[in-house]
Design a protein around this motif. Structure first.
Motif, PDB file in Angstrom:
ATOM      1  N   GLN A  97       0.820  -1.213   0.000  1.00 25.06           N
ATOM      2  CA  GLN A  97       0.000   0.000   0.000  1.00 25.06           C
ATOM      3  C   GLN A  97       0.855   1.266   0.000  1.00 25.06           C
ATOM      4  N   HIS A  98       2.058   1.179   0.533  1.00 23.85           N
ATOM      5  CA  HIS A  98       2.928   2.354   0.623  1.00 23.85           C
ATOM      6  C   HIS A  98       4.045   2.340  -0.417  1.00 23.85           C
ATOM      7  N   GLY A  99       3.848   1.560  -1.486  1.00 19.38           N
ATOM      8  CA  GLY A  99       4.727   1.664  -2.644  1.00 19.38           C
ATOM      9  C   GLY A  99       5.926   0.748  -2.673  1.00 19.38           C
ATOM     10  N   ALA A 100       6.058  -0.156  -1.720  1.00  9.28           N
ATOM     11  CA  ALA A 100       7.217  -1.044  -1.686  1.00  9.28           C
ATOM     12  C   ALA A 100       6.903  -2.379  -2.341  1.00  9.28           C
ATOM     13  N   SER A 101       7.911  -2.996  -2.915  1.00  8.37           N
ATOM     14  CA  SER A 101       7.826  -4.388  -3.323  1.00  8.37           C
ATOM     15  C   SER A 101       8.317  -5.247  -2.166  1.00  8.37           C
ATOM     16  N   VAL A 102       8.073  -6.548  -2.236  1.00 10.97           N
ATOM     17  CA  VAL A 102       8.356  -7.419  -1.098  1.00 10.97           C
ATOM     18  C   VAL A 102       9.116  -8.666  -1.538  1.00 10.97           C
ATOM     19  N   VAL A 103      10.117  -9.011  -0.736  1.00 14.32           N
ATOM     20  CA  VAL A 103      10.817 -10.287  -0.838  1.00 14.32           C
ATOM     21  C   VAL A 103      10.527 -11.035   0.457  1.00 14.32           C
ATOM     22  N   SER A 104       9.997 -12.254   0.351  1.00 16.47           N
ATOM     23  CA  SER A 104       9.603 -12.990   1.543  1.00 16.47           C
ATOM     24  C   SER A 104      10.150 -14.407   1.522  1.00 16.47           C
ATOM     25  N   ALA A 105      10.430 -14.925   2.718  1.00 19.16           N
ATOM     26  CA  ALA A 105      10.823 -16.335   2.880  1.00 19.16           C
ATOM     27  C   ALA A 105       9.741 -17.099   3.627  1.00 19.16           C
ATOM     28  N   ASN A 106       8.519 -16.537   3.668  1.00 20.96           N
ATOM     29  CA  ASN A 106       7.478 -17.025   4.557  1.00 20.96           C
ATOM     30  C   ASN A 106       6.597 -18.087   3.901  1.00 20.96           C
ATOM     31  N   LYS A 107       7.047 -19.340   3.936  1.00 12.68           N
ATOM     32  CA  LYS A 107       6.305 -20.426   3.293  1.00 12.68           C
ATOM     33  C   LYS A 107       4.930 -20.643   3.917  1.00 12.68           C
ATOM     34  N   ALA A 108       4.840 -20.524   5.251  1.00 15.12           N
ATOM     35  CA  ALA A 108       3.562 -20.767   5.919  1.00 15.12           C
ATOM     36  C   ALA A 108       2.502 -19.775   5.448  1.00 15.12           C
ATOM     37  N   LEU A 109       2.857 -18.509   5.361  1.00 15.62           N
ATOM     38  CA  LEU A 109       1.907 -17.484   4.935  1.00 15.62           C
ATOM     39  C   LEU A 109       1.540 -17.639   3.467  1.00 15.62           C
ATOM     40  N   LEU A 110       2.519 -17.899   2.627  1.00 11.62           N
ATOM     41  CA  LEU A 110       2.251 -18.056   1.202  1.00 11.62           C
ATOM     42  C   LEU A 110       1.345 -19.255   0.928  1.00 11.62           C
ATOM     43  N   ALA A 111       1.541 -20.337   1.688  1.00  7.26           N
ATOM     44  CA  ALA A 111       0.698 -21.520   1.507  1.00  7.26           C
ATOM     45  C   ALA A 111      -0.692 -21.312   2.075  1.00  7.26           C
ATOM     46  N   GLU A 112      -0.783 -20.564   3.161  1.00  4.97           N
ATOM     47  CA  GLU A 112      -2.063 -20.343   3.833  1.00  4.97           C
ATOM     48  C   GLU A 112      -2.894 -19.265   3.150  1.00  4.97           C
ATOM     49  N   ASP A 113      -2.251 -18.180   2.734  1.00  4.76           N
ATOM     50  CA  ASP A 113      -3.020 -17.054   2.194  1.00  4.76           C
ATOM     51  C   ASP A 113      -2.239 -16.294   1.123  1.00  4.76           C
ATOM     52  N   GLY A 114      -1.614 -17.045   0.229  1.00  6.52           N
ATOM     53  CA  GLY A 114      -0.904 -16.403  -0.866  1.00  6.52           C
ATOM     54  C   GLY A 114      -1.817 -15.586  -1.756  1.00  6.52           C
ATOM     55  N   VAL A 115      -3.087 -15.971  -1.819  1.00 11.86           N
ATOM     56  CA  VAL A 115      -4.050 -15.246  -2.652  1.00 11.86           C
ATOM     57  C   VAL A 115      -4.118 -13.776  -2.256  1.00 11.86           C
ATOM     58  N   THR A 116      -4.196 -13.514  -0.952  1.00 12.63           N
ATOM     59  CA  THR A 116      -4.269 -12.133  -0.462  1.00 12.63           C
ATOM     60  C   THR A 116      -3.016 -11.355  -0.823  1.00 12.63           C
ATOM     61  N   LEU A 117      -1.861 -11.975  -0.663  1.00 14.20           N
ATOM     62  CA  LEU A 117      -0.590 -11.296  -0.942  1.00 14.20           C
ATOM     63  C   LEU A 117      -0.455 -10.985  -2.429  1.00 14.20           C
TER      64      LEU A 117
END
Length: 431
Positions: A97-117
């Protein structure tokens, strides 16, 4: 010409992986600048415990207010290595929302709610990169998202958790039991104080969901993945596997159905032949096969965890995202156009190794064989070992059958008076 204003990077988390990311960014700043085309500057590091000593990291970069850090507005890239669902999900969407791109290592979040991200990244024209979420230093996400995007991937199969591979390797080569092998893994730092996520298969299942989603262009959530851990694997299972020229590995298997209308994703222990390439993957290493229509069979191998290997994947993503920022471009987003159904485990077809404790008397084998036949499960081989006290062990290896058929067979076997118990059931893969 190289841009003079640095790209500002916010780091969320400074544990084993985060501290390595900060160290490499500092130690190789000139090289990263040359590769990106502009300096990548650490603008802040959000942590929970600010008083902890962090060698080589300026204290002025440390903050406990992660929300304020990602809301600054001058941050170009947020690197998230804190893990878990919240506050990571809120922090990542706030960064977009504030203009940044994201690099993540968060497998749990991506598997659980990658759709939102992915939706938030798309809405705000930002990048979401996550190479480090699946297999540590092994390049796997980018080959699937980019190199093989013109091909049709039919299967992804591999070892994606180093802790469980180490434990099973010790059980196989050292003849130790599960508990002893787990203790050794913890002593060497391969297993956490609470190893549940690894040994019960949650970690591998999250990775399988991510890989299946990318490979098959279909949304696959953690709940869609059938999961079994290694806590029930015994020294007897290992010995039985060795007698048949096999070993036991915890596998993540993602497959496209033959008719192309559905996919499956599963994680469970399986016996594989000793001449299969995955059988030789030792210690805490990972290895993944990708089978594609045109490219054929590809294997990716390397360290799948640890601070430095995971940081390597994070930095690779950071360079790519920073380059995109400079060029006003975006990398690949979510590809879920196929919308294939995710089939339940009962429809999976494979072979099985069934170990039965039975009474040692005439007619038992015929009764057992009749039950398998009644439920449509064909027997390939039977091995019987007589023990003292009128008991025997009966090991049955089946031909290919559905998981549902095998389950109903085992339920019926348990009702036989001559079957004292089902000592173990394991799938047989790779043949």
């Amino acid at each position: 010409m190289m841009r003079t204003r640095p790209l500002k990077v916010a780091l969320l988390g400074c544990g084993v992986v985060g501290s390595e990311v900060a160290r490499i960014m500092t130690a190789h700043a000139d090289d990263l600048t040359a590769r990106i085309g502009a300096p990548a500057e650490l603008a802040g590091i959000a942590v929970r415990r600010p008083d902890r000593v962090r060698a080589g990291i300026p204290r002025e970069l440390i903050t406990t207010d992660a929300t304020a850090l990602v809301k600054r507005g001058d941050i170009d890239v947020v690197v998230e290595v804190i893990g878990g669902i919240e506050p990571a999900r809120t922090l990542i969407t706030t960064a977009f929302q504030h203009g940044a791109s994201v690099v993540s290592a968060n497998k749990a979040l991506l598997a659980e709610d990658g759709v939102t991200l992915h939706a938030a990244a798309e809405q705000h024209g930002a990048d979401l990169y996550f190479e480090a979420a699946v297999a540590g230093a092994i390049p796997l996400v980018r080959p699937l998202r980019e190199s093989l995007v013109g091909d049709k991937v039919n299967r992804v199969l591999g070892i994606v958790n180093g802790t469980t591979n180490f434990i099973l390797d010790r059980m196989d080569t050292g003849g130790t039991g599960y508990s002893e092998a787990l203790d050794e893994a913890m002593a060497l730092g391969y297993a956490e104080a609470d190893p549940t996520a690894d040994v019960e298969g949650f970690d591998a299942a999250a990775k399988a969901a991510i890989l299946a989603g990318i490979a098959f262009h279909t949304r696959v959530r953690l709940d869609d993945v059938h999961r079994e851990g290694i806590t029930e694997v015994t020294a007897g299972d290992m010995a039985s596997a060795r007698r048949m020229g096999r070993t036991v590995k915890l596998l993540a298997i993602c497959e496209r159905a033959e008719d192309g209308r559905s996919v499956t994703a599963r994680v469970h222990p399986a016996m594989i032949p000793l001449d299969h390439p995955l059988a030789s993957v030792r210690e805490a290493y990972n290895a993944v096969f990708v089978e594609a229509e045109a490219a054929g069979r590809l294997m990716f191998y390397g360290p799948g965890a640890g601070g430095a290997p995971t940081a390597s994947a994070v930095l690779g993503d950071l360079v790519a995202v920073c380059r995109n920022k400079l060029n006003g471009a975006r990398g690949p987003g979510e590809s879920a156009y196929s919308r294939l159904a995710v089939s339940p485990m009962g429809e999976v077809v494979t072979r099985y190794h069934v170990n039965l404790d039975v009474a040692d008397k005439p007619g038992v084998l015929a009764q057992v064989a009749a039950v398998f036949n009644e439920h449509g499960v064909s027997i390939e081989t039977v091995h019987q070992q007589v023990r003292d006290g009128g008991e025997a062990s009966l090991v049955v290896v089946t031909h290919r059958a559905s998981d549902a058929a095998l389950t109903s067979t085992v339920d019926a076997l348990r009702r036989l008076d001559t079957v004292r118990g089902v000592a173990g059931i394991m799938r047989v893969e790779g043949e």
